[in-house]
Design an enzyme around this catalytic site. Structure first.
Site, PDB file in Angstrom:
ATOM      1  N   THR A  66      40.643 -26.492 -14.308  1.00  0.00           N
ATOM      2  CA  THR A  66      40.134 -25.144 -14.076  1.00  0.00           C
ATOM      3  C   THR A  66      40.148 -24.916 -12.569  1.00  0.00           C
ATOM      4  O   THR A  66      39.390 -25.545 -11.831  1.00  0.00           O
ATOM      5  CB  THR A  66      38.722 -24.978 -14.650  1.00  0.00           C
ATOM      6  OG1 THR A  66      38.771 -25.229 -16.063  1.00  0.00           O
ATOM      7  CG2 THR A  66      38.213 -23.563 -14.429  1.00  0.00           C
ATOM      8  N   GLY A 322      39.071 -16.998 -20.396  1.00  0.00           N
ATOM      9  CA  GLY A 322      39.770 -17.776 -19.378  1.00  0.00           C
ATOM     10  C   GLY A 322      39.139 -19.154 -19.258  1.00  0.00           C
ATOM     11  O   GLY A 322      38.666 -19.729 -20.233  1.00  0.00           O
ATOM     12  N   GLU A 323      39.162 -19.692 -18.044  1.00  0.00           N
ATOM     13  CA  GLU A 323      38.590 -21.002 -17.704  1.00  0.00           C
ATOM     14  C   GLU A 323      39.384 -22.180 -18.267  1.00  0.00           C
ATOM     15  O   GLU A 323      39.156 -23.316 -17.888  1.00  0.00           O
ATOM     16  CB  GLU A 323      37.128 -21.133 -18.186  1.00  0.00           C
ATOM     17  CG  GLU A 323      36.188 -20.095 -17.633  1.00  0.00           C
ATOM     18  CD  GLU A 323      34.761 -20.256 -18.160  1.00  0.00           C
ATOM     19  OE1 GLU A 323      34.493 -21.244 -18.897  1.00  0.00           O
ATOM     20  OE2 GLU A 323      33.915 -19.400 -17.847  1.00  0.00           O
ATOM     21  N   GLY A 324      40.315 -21.915 -19.206  1.00  0.00           N
ATOM     22  CA  GLY A 324      41.005 -22.978 -19.926  1.00  0.00           C
ATOM     23  C   GLY A 324      40.467 -23.178 -21.326  1.00  0.00           C
ATOM     24  O   GLY A 324      40.861 -24.129 -22.019  1.00  0.00           O
TER      25      GLY A 324
END
Length: 357
Positions: A66, A322-324
């Site tokens: 991230t 998001g963030e992974g």
């Protein structure tokens, strides 16, 4: 192009697609009707090709990066959140309290948090945080290039080094994740530049903009494309990334390139990570064979992006964090696909009769 970057790109071997027939033959010989495991079979076959035909297939250890960076375009009013939230969320990641932390723990995936371009100087030392700041944020893309070509290349090389370290640690799969307030704006601008899409068709609310604010965001992206038009039209994908991207986006593009260089499967997260993948693909088309789109982002323009890329995400869960997070979830599927290929019995092994032709 930077000599070091060029040498990495030149060393990438394209995935050997000729192995697909052998992979499919093995899958067809397992104790199931042909094709009955759907896209898991596709995943397994692609992993077999990435592995160069070596068995058993391995996804683990898997690691999500991230990567965080700030954006000058935040000053144009394109996000409902203040810019300092980027830094606050990095600390939240480091302390284990964010969505990506929970999902990586659930998925059995290693997480590394990287400060590539946050404002505010160094963070306090923390064992969960990699501090390799390329620069303190970017300039506003609505007023000129986001960063210099040199800064962009440094970010790409940072991403490549992260992939190299993952490979050295024995990882077989890496995932992309992002954090950067306003980063849907440069991502949208990159899609427009690389894929010929129109801002009005693909600009969405990001972290929660109202409809009037989305229209303003469209105009900001149009200004960015116009003020940087001479760079985009020159056709250099790295220069385009420098003009319209972000430091975390460029770092993630480097991670994709580095994963391909080291023969790692690379799981791409959502809207921002797919922009990084698109940049990496434009810089080096051979990276595509190593990459898997994890999920269909709920950002309204993502369907147009996926269509333009002629790609199919694995999951459809309405995610837009998001963030992974989507990548961590998709690693379950990657692991399942590898296990099916490795561990299911063949008809002969199990003494099961095959279907009549």
């Amino acid at each position: 192009m930077n000599h070091e970057l060029r040498s990495v790109i030149d060393a990438i071997n394209p995935v050997d697609q000729s192995l697909m027939a052998a992979a499919q033959a093995h899958l067809d010989n397992l104790t199931k009707p042909r094709g009955s495991l759907g896209r898991l079979e596709e995943l397994a076959a692609r992993l077999y090709c990435i592995a160069g035909g070596r068995r058993p297939l391995r996804v683990d250890p898997a690691r999500v990066f991230t990567v965080a960076g700030d954006h000058g375009v935040s000053a144009e009013g394109v996000s409902p959140f203040p810019q300092e939230v980027t830094r606050q969320m990095v600390l939240n990641f480091a302390n284990g309290g964010a969505g990506i932390n929970v999902l990586c723990r659930t998925a059995g995936v290693d997480l590394r948090v990287v400060d590539a371009g946050c404002l505010g100087g160094p963070f306090p030392e923390h064992p969960a945080l990699i501090q390799r700041k390329v620069a303190e944020g970017t300039a506003s893309i609505a007023r000129g290039p986001a960063m210099s070509l040199e800064t962009c290349e440094k970010a790409l090389l940072l991403g490549i080094s992260l992939a190299e370290e993952a490979a050295a640690d024995g990882c077989r799969c890496v995932g992309t994740g992002d954090m950067g307030i306003s980063n849907t704006t440069p991502s949208t601008a990159l899609y427009c530049a690389y894929l010929g899409l129109d801002p009005a068709d693909i600009t969405g609310p990001g972290a929660g903009l109202a409809s009037e604010a989305v229209r303003h965001k469209v105009e900001v992206i149009r200004r960015a494309l116009e003020v940087n038009r001479h760079i985009v039209e020159a056709g250099d994908p790295v220069a385009t990334l420098a003009a319209l991207g972000g430091i975390e986006i460029a770092t993630l593009a480097g991670l994709v390139i580095g994963a391909a260089r080291h023969g790692l499967a690379c799981v791409i997260d959502g809207f921002i990570s797919t922009a990084a993948f698109t940049a990496a693909w434009k810089i080096c088309p051979d990276v595509r064979g190593y990459c898997f789109l994890s999920h269909a982002s709920a950002e309204p323009g993502y369907r147009s992006v996926v269509d333009a890329l002629n790609a199919q995400p694995l999951l459809h869960l309405g995610l837009r964090l998001g963030e992974g997070t989507g990548g961590a979830l998709a690693m379950f599927l990657m692991r399942a696909a590898a296990d099916i290929f490795n561990d299911m019995a063949t008809f002969a092994d199990a003494g099961v009769s095959e279907a009549d032709d």
